[in-house]
Design a protein around this motif. Structure first.
Motif, mmCIF file in Angstrom:
data_model
loop_
_atom_site.group_PDB
_atom_site.id
_atom_site.type_symbol
_atom_site.label_atom_id
_atom_site.label_comp_id
_atom_site.label_asym_id
_atom_site.label_seq_id
_atom_site.Cartn_x
_atom_site.Cartn_y
_atom_site.Cartn_z
ATOM 1 N N ARG A 189 44.259 35.305 43.344
ATOM 2 C CA ARG A 189 43.785 35.953 42.311
ATOM 3 C C ARG A 189 43.639 34.830 40.888
ATOM 4 N NH1 ARG A 189 47.690 38.325 40.504
ATOM 5 N NH2 ARG A 189 49.503 37.143 41.503
ATOM 6 N N ILE A 190 42.460 35.501 40.553
ATOM 7 C CA ILE A 190 42.091 34.636 38.946
ATOM 8 C C ILE A 190 43.023 35.139 37.905
ATOM 9 C CG2 ILE A 190 40.446 33.934 37.668
ATOM 10 C CD1 ILE A 190 39.525 33.104 40.477
ATOM 11 N N ASP A 191 43.982 34.394 37.649
ATOM 12 C CA ASP A 191 44.994 34.861 36.906
ATOM 13 C C ASP A 191 45.647 33.547 36.120
ATOM 14 O OD1 ASP A 191 47.828 37.149 36.818
ATOM 15 O OD2 ASP A 191 47.954 35.415 36.013
ATOM 16 N N PRO A 218 39.055 38.583 39.830
ATOM 17 C CA PRO A 218 39.792 38.709 38.686
ATOM 18 C C PRO A 218 41.053 39.490 38.918
ATOM 19 C CG PRO A 218 37.712 39.379 38.402
ATOM 20 C CD PRO A 218 37.690 39.150 39.753
ATOM 21 N N SER A 219 42.222 39.268 38.220
ATOM 22 C CA SER A 219 43.302 39.798 38.454
ATOM 23 C C SER A 219 43.714 40.608 36.924
ATOM 24 C CB SER A 219 44.654 38.727 38.524
ATOM 25 O OG SER A 219 45.657 39.601 38.695
ATOM 26 N N ASP A 222 38.179 40.564 33.482
ATOM 27 C CA ASP A 222 37.067 39.626 33.982
ATOM 28 C C ASP A 222 37.468 38.525 33.008
ATOM 29 O OD1 ASP A 222 36.298 40.887 35.936
ATOM 30 O OD2 ASP A 222 34.206 41.994 34.639
ATOM 31 N N ASN A 224 39.318 36.146 32.342
ATOM 32 C CA ASN A 224 40.173 34.940 32.698
ATOM 33 C C ASN A 224 39.011 34.137 33.517
ATOM 34 O OD1 ASN A 224 42.683 35.335 31.888
ATOM 35 N ND2 ASN A 224 43.154 36.683 33.315
ATOM 36 N N LEU A 225 38.222 34.918 34.435
ATOM 37 C CA LEU A 225 37.359 34.532 35.263
ATOM 38 C C LEU A 225 36.111 33.845 34.203
ATOM 39 C CD1 LEU A 225 35.842 33.955 37.652
ATOM 40 C CD2 LEU A 225 34.976 36.293 37.873
#
Ligand code: UDP
Length: 355
Positions: A189-191, A218-219, A222, A224-225
């Motif tokens: 996960r994009i975290d 994305p976790s 958006d 963070n991504l």
């Protein structure tokens, strides 16, 4: 045996690798699919689909309430009808349900934290630490995926009973193939806790033209991504987004190595998937990877982009080393096949119920 499983945080039926759905869903699906051959398993989760039979012996019961109290009512109602022998709660939000349900059910209760808040190295939540402590002190047994985590829990809370059973991997789905590649794979996960920024820094530090494939969605929003995409500007990075778990094996076989730059990782399921695929794993030595990957199925370093960069550079140029570490990883991963891990759970559940 009739087992009542609580998955309040996320439904095990939702595709993994983005939002709230990650390794825990894979663990719940994989474990109970196997245990359902020998026991009746009811998995309670939130949602509106009512009851879904997912495998012989395994049902997912959706409770359309965003309220632990109402959730408990549904469990109690089913307990009166079916008579559960054991309750297994997964993650702290399910543990809160467990605290309430255990007062009524009066059956043995085991809990898996999946993330131990007090052991996290960033983003710790004080209230959650206290709730997790109450859960650990109230349940009959805490199951940990590594003995180092179990030891850390025992050191902090000597009265808490722990047992260690590792997570597993499907060694048929994740199978070895020739490693003639030089690119890096990231899966997760994009975290922020997954440390992708660190990985981008490390690739820049190598001063090499190394390609990176980022699998996962994305976790926590958006942003963070977008921040990572910006951070990676000018590098050869392919953000492929969330990939269905049953399509993921191809990504491992098309990569030279997996990098897991997480600040915190209780176990590191993706590390085990890479090992089963005969791919070496690079990550940080203070995480659960220490036990899963060890020092012979990859390269584990002290936290920091420079250390990551050095490990990546060394593996990128050494095909034989990649092959050796990968083969060793595959051999080790075979001992973690879900069928063997599920047997361990079966035996442990029996012991807990017989007590
Ligand atoms: N995963 C997936 N598709 C994706 C990204 C991840 O199927 O696009 C899976 C991955 O294969 C692994 C799990 O999600 O089984 C992530 O587990 P891990 O323990 O590494 O991380 P968590 O999400 O639990 O923090």
């Amino acid at each position: 045996m009739r087992i009542c499983v609580i998955s309040y945080h996320s439904s095990p039926l939702v595709p993994v690798g983005a939002g709230k759905s990650g390794g825990m869903s894979i663990v719940i699906r994989s474990l109970y699919e196997r245990l359902g051959r020998h026991a009746d398993v009811d998995i309670f989760t939130r949602g509106n689909e009512r009851v879904v039979s997912v495998h012989p012996g395994v049902r997912v019961l959706h409770v359309g309430e965003n309220n632990p109290g109402r959730f408990v009512e549904a469990i109690v109602k089913n307990h009166r009808r079916h008579g559960y022998d054991l309750m297994h709660t997964h993650y702290w939000s399910s543990g809160i349900v467990g605290l309430l349900a255990s007062r009524v059910l009066k059956i043995p209760w085991v809990h898996t934290l999946h993330t131990v808040e007090v052991l996290k190295t960033i983003e710790r939540d004080k209230a959650r630490i206290e709730i997790e402590e109450e859960i650990m002190r109230s349940c009959d047994l805490v199951i940990s995926p590594t003995s180092q985590e179990a030891l850390a829990i025992q050191t902090l809370y000597p009265d808490v009973k722990t047992a260690t059973i590792p997570h597993g991997v499907d060694t048929r789905r994740f199978a070895p193939s020739h490693n003639g590649h030089s690119n890096i794979l990231f899966v997760g996960r994009i975290d922020p806790i997954k440390g992708i920024h660190l990985l981008i820094d490390a690739i820049r530090l190598t001063k090499r033209d190394i390609a990176l494939t980022v699998v996962g969605g994305p976790s926590k929003g958006d942003h963070n991504l977008r921040s990572i995409e910006k951070h990676a500007a000018g590098l050869d990075v392919d953000f492929v987004g969330q990939v269905r778990h049953d399509r993921l094996a191809d990504y491992y076989s098309r990569a030279a190595m997996l990098v897991v730059p997480s600040y915190y990782e209780s176990f590191g399921l993706v590390g085990l998937e890479a090992m089963a695929s005969a791919r070496p794993v690079i990550g940080f030595s203070h995480t659960g990877l220490k036990e899963t990957v060890g020092d012979d199925a990859g390269v584990l370093v002290k936290m920091g982009a420079r250390n990551l960069a050095r490990a990546i550079k060394n593996l990128a140029v050494d095909h034989n080393l990649r092959q050796r570490l990968g083969n060793r990883g595959r051999k080790k991963a075979l001992a973690f096949d879900w069928s063997l891990v599920a047997q361990k759970y079966g035996r442990l559940y029996e012991r807990v119920v017989e007590k």
